[in-house]
Write a protein that holds these residues in place. Structure first.
Motif, PDB file in Angstrom:
ATOM      1  N   ALA A   1     -43.292 -61.032 -16.396  1.00 50.22           N
ATOM      2  CA  ALA A   1     -44.538 -60.281 -16.545  1.00 50.22           C
ATOM      3  C   ALA A   1     -44.730 -59.248 -15.449  1.00 50.22           C
ATOM      4  O   ALA A   1     -45.456 -58.277 -15.627  1.00 50.22           O
ATOM      5  CB  ALA A   1     -45.714 -61.258 -16.559  1.00 50.22           C
TER       6      ALA A   1
ATOM      7  N   ARG B   1     -42.350 -57.399 -14.071  1.00 48.54           N
ATOM      8  CA  ARG B   1     -41.238 -56.460 -13.910  1.00 48.54           C
ATOM      9  C   ARG B   1     -41.707 -55.006 -13.945  1.00 48.54           C
ATOM     10  O   ARG B   1     -41.013 -54.123 -13.486  1.00 48.54           O
ATOM     11  CB  ARG B   1     -40.171 -56.698 -14.973  1.00 48.54           C
ATOM     12  CG  ARG B   1     -40.574 -56.319 -16.376  1.00 48.54           C
ATOM     13  CD  ARG B   1     -39.509 -56.755 -17.379  1.00 48.54           C
ATOM     14  NE  ARG B   1     -39.846 -56.272 -18.709  1.00 48.54           N
ATOM     15  CZ  ARG B   1     -39.419 -56.793 -19.844  1.00 48.54           C
ATOM     16  NH1 ARG B   1     -38.621 -57.840 -19.808  1.00 48.54           N
ATOM     17  NH2 ARG B   1     -39.769 -56.295 -21.001  1.00 48.54           N
ATOM     18  N   GLY B   2     -42.893 -54.740 -14.464  1.00 49.63           N
ATOM     19  CA  GLY B   2     -43.401 -53.369 -14.473  1.00 49.63           C
ATOM     20  C   GLY B   2     -44.327 -53.075 -13.313  1.00 49.63           C
ATOM     21  O   GLY B   2     -45.013 -52.054 -13.317  1.00 49.63           O
ATOM     22  N   ALA B   3     -44.375 -53.972 -12.316  1.00 52.28           N
ATOM     23  CA  ALA B   3     -45.297 -53.762 -11.191  1.00 52.28           C
ATOM     24  C   ALA B   3     -44.951 -52.478 -10.459  1.00 52.28           C
ATOM     25  O   ALA B   3     -43.785 -52.112 -10.310  1.00 52.28           O
ATOM     26  CB  ALA B   3     -45.221 -54.948 -10.223  1.00 52.28           C
ATOM     27  N   LEU B   4     -45.988 -51.785  -9.994  1.00 52.99           N
ATOM     28  CA  LEU B   4     -45.775 -50.591  -9.200  1.00 52.99           C
ATOM     29  C   LEU B   4     -45.027 -50.965  -7.928  1.00 52.99           C
ATOM     30  O   LEU B   4     -45.100 -52.102  -7.461  1.00 52.99           O
ATOM     31  CB  LEU B   4     -47.121 -49.957  -8.841  1.00 52.99           C
ATOM     32  CG  LEU B   4     -47.891 -49.357 -10.022  1.00 52.99           C
ATOM     33  CD1 LEU B   4     -49.313 -49.014  -9.602  1.00 52.99           C
ATOM     34  CD2 LEU B   4     -47.182 -48.116 -10.531  1.00 52.99           C
TER      35      LEU B   4
ATOM     36  N   LEU C   1     -52.677 -57.398 -12.321  1.00 57.77           N
ATOM     37  CA  LEU C   1     -52.006 -58.689 -12.416  1.00 57.77           C
ATOM     38  C   LEU C   1     -50.525 -58.597 -12.069  1.00 57.77           C
ATOM     39  O   LEU C   1     -49.976 -59.509 -11.437  1.00 57.77           O
ATOM     40  CB  LEU C   1     -52.193 -59.235 -13.835  1.00 57.77           C
ATOM     41  CG  LEU C   1     -51.602 -60.604 -14.123  1.00 57.77           C
ATOM     42  CD1 LEU C   1     -52.150 -61.653 -13.160  1.00 57.77           C
ATOM     43  CD2 LEU C   1     -51.895 -61.012 -15.570  1.00 57.77           C
ATOM     44  N   ALA C   2     -49.875 -57.504 -12.459  1.00 56.45           N
ATOM     45  CA  ALA C   2     -48.433 -57.402 -12.199  1.00 56.45           C
ATOM     46  C   ALA C   2     -48.146 -57.461 -10.697  1.00 56.45           C
ATOM     47  O   ALA C   2     -47.213 -58.133 -10.254  1.00 56.45           O
ATOM     48  CB  ALA C   2     -47.880 -56.102 -12.795  1.00 56.45           C
ATOM     49  N   TYR C   3     -48.963 -56.766  -9.906  1.00 55.04           N
ATOM     50  CA  TYR C   3     -48.762 -56.804  -8.457  1.00 55.04           C
ATOM     51  C   TYR C   3     -48.990 -58.224  -7.936  1.00 55.04           C
ATOM     52  O   TYR C   3     -48.217 -58.736  -7.123  1.00 55.04           O
ATOM     53  CB  TYR C   3     -49.715 -55.820  -7.763  1.00 55.04           C
ATOM     54  CG  TYR C   3     -49.524 -55.813  -6.263  1.00 55.04           C
ATOM     55  CD1 TYR C   3     -48.646 -54.924  -5.667  1.00 55.04           C
ATOM     56  CD2 TYR C   3     -50.192 -56.724  -5.450  1.00 55.04           C
ATOM     57  CE1 TYR C   3     -48.445 -54.931  -4.302  1.00 55.04           C
ATOM     58  CE2 TYR C   3     -49.986 -56.739  -4.078  1.00 55.04           C
ATOM     59  CZ  TYR C   3     -49.116 -55.842  -3.505  1.00 55.04           C
ATOM     60  OH  TYR C   3     -48.920 -55.865  -2.152  1.00 55.04           O
TER      61      TYR C   3
ATOM     62  N   LEU D   1     -48.650 -61.073  -9.431  1.00 55.08           N
ATOM     63  CA  LEU D   1     -47.562 -61.984  -9.796  1.00 55.08           C
ATOM     64  C   LEU D   1     -46.341 -61.776  -8.919  1.00 55.08           C
ATOM     65  O   LEU D   1     -45.663 -62.724  -8.534  1.00 55.08           O
ATOM     66  CB  LEU D   1     -47.198 -61.777 -11.273  1.00 55.08           C
ATOM     67  CG  LEU D   1     -48.284 -62.176 -12.287  1.00 55.08           C
ATOM     68  CD1 LEU D   1     -47.874 -61.766 -13.701  1.00 55.08           C
ATOM     69  CD2 LEU D   1     -48.577 -63.666 -12.225  1.00 55.08           C
ATOM     70  N   ARG D   2     -46.085 -60.519  -8.604  1.00 54.45           N
ATOM     71  CA  ARG D   2     -44.898 -60.238  -7.783  1.00 54.45           C
ATOM     72  C   ARG D   2     -45.119 -60.644  -6.322  1.00 54.45           C
ATOM     73  O   ARG D   2     -44.183 -61.012  -5.622  1.00 54.45           O
ATOM     74  CB  ARG D   2     -44.562 -58.752  -7.868  1.00 54.45           C
ATOM     75  CG  ARG D   2     -43.181 -58.459  -7.328  1.00 54.45           C
ATOM     76  CD  ARG D   2     -42.658 -57.140  -7.773  1.00 54.45           C
ATOM     77  NE  ARG D   2     -41.627 -56.714  -6.838  1.00 54.45           N
ATOM     78  CZ  ARG D   2     -41.178 -55.488  -6.729  1.00 54.45           C
ATOM     79  NH1 ARG D   2     -41.654 -54.543  -7.514  1.00 54.45           N
ATOM     80  NH2 ARG D   2     -40.246 -55.171  -5.850  1.00 54.45           N
ATOM     81  N   ALA D   3     -46.369 -60.574  -5.865  1.00 54.21           N
ATOM     82  CA  ALA D   3     -46.654 -60.923  -4.471  1.00 54.21           C
ATOM     83  C   ALA D   3     -46.755 -62.428  -4.242  1.00 54.21           C
ATOM     84  O   ALA D   3     -46.594 -62.902  -3.112  1.00 54.21           O
ATOM     85  CB  ALA D   3     -47.958 -60.250  -4.038  1.00 54.21           C
TER      86      ALA D   3
ATOM     87  N   ASN E   1     -44.696 -64.618  -1.796  1.00 57.80           N
ATOM     88  CA  ASN E   1     -44.813 -64.303  -0.363  1.00 57.80           C
ATOM     89  C   ASN E   1     -46.137 -64.736   0.251  1.00 57.80           C
ATOM     90  O   ASN E   1     -46.243 -64.836   1.467  1.00 57.80           O
ATOM     91  CB  ASN E   1     -44.640 -62.792  -0.149  1.00 57.80           C
ATOM     92  CG  ASN E   1     -43.247 -62.323  -0.490  1.00 57.80           C
ATOM     93  OD1 ASN E   1     -42.275 -63.049  -0.311  1.00 57.80           O
ATOM     94  ND2 ASN E   1     -43.134 -61.107  -1.007  1.00 57.80           N
TER      95      ASN E   1
END
Lengths: 516, 161
Positions: free
Chosen positions: B83, B85-88, B97-99, B101-103, B106
């Protein structure tokens, strides 16, 4: 034409990352510098029109959803407009419960903007040869930099204050005409004070590298230089690092703008409070005003007007006051001349930048007056104002939490009013925010909102005068048009925020143009 | 905030036709009794601030409008990695939400909660909302791995019959 007269001219279009909503900047480059600029909001939402015909209090629920990060400011403005219409007089507790949530939103926003958005440009490959680049990567690399990870964690915690005071976050609707609808218990107030204290300790340690009191003692450019040289902790904090990097990147030489500053003011101080505003005054924490050079005039909402000559709305001559304003989309027939969904607000006929720097100038902050007198407004001083704004907020917030009396009133019922009009003006995190509301027969007849980014990112007005960041871009040198990081610095120094838009998860991002 | 270990966080704006899938699923889930230990949250446009609903949870299911993941499918289940993979490349006001999920890996303490996304492609209708509500409830209750193995067992059972 003789070859010597041929100038290297090029137009580039720059979609901006790290702004709220949709913004495109088009610039004309001549000999490596921006010769002209156009700022285009590319999304129409129609929130104002959506409100027309609804119940008179519906703005309290709908307008906090204008934005996912400054909903408390919208709620504040909506409640203030209804206070004025109904003649409500919120008790001190109600006023403080509003202020404390609004200021918490500023704390989060100021830190997130600097640590996650503005400083992210320091890891741009354009600075690969900069002596501070590797340290910038360690601190600000997206998702994993030390400062990034800490800022996410700490700003998550402090925002719980709004959830406690407002019952939820984001999009709280607990402010109502006459005060607030939620009453915090004593232990919840204590929890808020604990959260605030933790955040302040982290902010002083990691960002300032000194106490708020030490920073507040800085009164001039000379003091600022001395502070930076005073200790390793000052240089090592994120603020000290920003100052050192900004010098190396010459951020004080770009982004000048018109030099007009507008602040609606915020946080009226309730009677009996020990909090004082600038100069020891007891009326509000941040005064409203319009400043140019050394001159500061009191703010008068009657002097606000919106122009649409270059906006995709049905034309009218000159500007209109928001109480008389209309929002009729008109996207066809004038392409070229019209280029933005944002209107062009003007104060007394002039464009004006708004935000933390405007607050500092209007408040008469000696350091920022000195910085602007010496170097004019610029990217460095704009971002510095935002990064250190919390210094003045912490003491006021701590005092107000101590002054809230959980056993006293938070709400005074206002009379029911079917007809009237009111203005609610405050400072959102990005600057002046106003709601102009007319109700008739218990329904909303007209609702006009002017956001901070409408001021800062406005297109040209009826006189053809550029908006603030359009003007600030002119003269900016661009070393690499394929990676125009300098333009990003200028726009981001205003904390561009073109209202929340659709937050749909996307599987792919296929972008044809350079994003910065 | 309650201490529910399993949360369904519905994301989006009620006022944007192509972003109202999450709030509609939220309404659907709240219209019926929930299993014990499952909490439904209207996450609105919370973006990074939704982190507070992930911290300390055993399992979190986000429900949101999606675009471009599985053309032709209306309701789908995605991992956090899929979900996001399109994060800025860096945080922005529109990070959403994309950011987040990627963060997450960490910024969260270990052990990490199981995080999944139920997505609705296209404008939501009654059928896709109902399916998304049922799927998010199933995943929140049983988890993606147990749910998947349960489905395999069920399929094997049917084949044996």
């Amino acid at each position: 034409m003789p070859a010597a007269e041929v100038k290297a001219s090029r137009r580039i279009e720059v979609p901006l990352n790290r702004v709220e909503g949709d913004l495109e900047i088009r610039v004309e480059l001549q000999d490596g510098c921006v010769a002209d600029a156009w700022s285009s909001g590319t999304l129409y939402r129609g929130i104002e029109n959506m409100l027309v015909g609804r119940g008179s209090y519906d703005g309290l629920v709908i307008t906090p959803r204008v934005c996912g990060i400054c909903g408390t400011a919208h709620l504040t403005a909506a409640a203030m407009a209804l206070d004025q219409i109904t003649g409500a007089s919120p008790p001190a507790n109600g006023i403080l419960a509003r202020h404390l949530a609004l200021l918490t939103e500023h704390l989060q926003s100021d830190v997130r903007h600097a640590e996650l958005m503005f400083f992210a440009d320091f890891v741009n490959p354009a600075y690969a040869n900069c002596a501070l680049h590797s340290e910038a990567v360690r601190r600000f690399a997206p998702f994993q930099g030390r400062a990034v990870v800490e800022a996410i964690k700490e700003t998550r915690k402090v925002i719980e204050i709004i959830a406690i005071l407002g019952g939820q976050w984001p999009h709280s609707s607990y402010m109502v005409p006459g005060g607030v609808s939620t009453v915090p218990k004593k232990n919840e107030i204590l929890r808020c004070r604990h959260l605030l204290g933790q955040f302040r300790a982290w902010y002083e340690h990691r960002i300032l590298g000194c106490s708020c009191a030490r920073w507040a003692a800085i009164q001039s450019c000379a003091d600022l230089d001395a502070w930076l040289d005073e200790s390793l902790a000052h240089r090592a904090g994120d603020l000290g690092f920003f100052m050192r990097f900004a010098r190396e990147a010459s951020l004080d030489r770009i982004g000048r703008g018109h030099g007009n500053f507008l602040c609606f003011g915020q946080c009226a101080i309730p009677a009996g409070s020990a909090v004082r505003g600038p100069g020891g005054k007891s009326d509000c924490l941040v005064p409203g005003g319009f400043a140019r050079g050394e001159t500061v005039l009191p703010f008068d909402q009657e002097k606000v007007a919106e122009h649409v000559a270059h906006s995709w709305y049905e034309d009218y001559a000159g500007g209109r006051h928001p109480f008389d304003g209309v929002t009729r989309p008109f996207a066809s027939g004038a392409e070229g001349r019209k280029y933005s969904w944002a209107k062009a607000p003007r104060y007394d006929g002039q464009p004006a930048e708004t935000g933390p720097l405007a607050e500092m100038i209007v408040s008469g902050h000696p350091l920022f007056r000195d910085l602007v007198a010496r170097g004019g407004p610029n990217v460095f001083v704009r971002e510095l104002a935002r990064l250190v704004r919390p210094v003045a907020l912490f003491p006021a917030m701590e005092q107000w939490f101590a002054e809230i009396g959980p056993d006293e009133k938070f709400y005074t019922a206002p009379p029911r009013v079917e007809d009237g009009r009111g203005f609610g003006g405050t400072e959102a995190s990005r600057g002046a925010l106003g709601h102009w509301v007319k109700i008739a027969g218990g329904r909303i007849e007209r609702y006009q909102i002017i956001t901070p980014t409408a001021w800062n990112g406005s297109p040209r007005d009826s006189e053809g005068v550029r908006g603030p960041w359009e003007e600030a871009l002119v003269g900016t040198p661009v070393k690499d048009p394929e990676n125009p990081v300098e333009l990003g610095h200028v726009i981001r120094s205003f904390d561009a925020c073109l209202v929340c838009t659709v937050h749909t998860l996307e599987g792919r991002r296929a972008l044809a143009r350079t994003r910065i | 905030m309650s201490r529910a270990a399993r949360r369904i966080v519905c994301v989006g704006s009620r006022f944007a036709p192509d972003d109202r899938a999450g709030p509609l699923v939220c309404d659907a889930l709240r219209s019926a009794p929930l299993p014990g230990g499952v909490e439904v949250i209207d996450g609105g446009l919370g973006g990074l601030d939704l982190l507070r609903f992930v911290a300390g949870a055993e399992r979190v299911v986000f429900v949101d409008a999606v675009r471009g993941f599985a053309p032709g499918k209306r309701v789908l289940l995605l991992s956090a990695a899929e979900a996001s993979r399109g994060a800025l490349p860096a945080y922005g006001h529109d990070g959403g939400l994309a950011y987040l999920l990627r963060a997450l890996p960490n910024v969260l303490e270990r052990p990490l909660p199981e995080v999944l996304v139920v997505g609705i492609e296209g404008e939501p209708d009654a059928e896709s909302v109902a399916r998304a509500a049922a799927l998010s409830l199933s995943v929140a209750t049983r988890g993606a791995r147990r749910r998947a193995s349960g489905q395999k067992r069920e399929a094997r059972g049917k084949a044996a019959r």
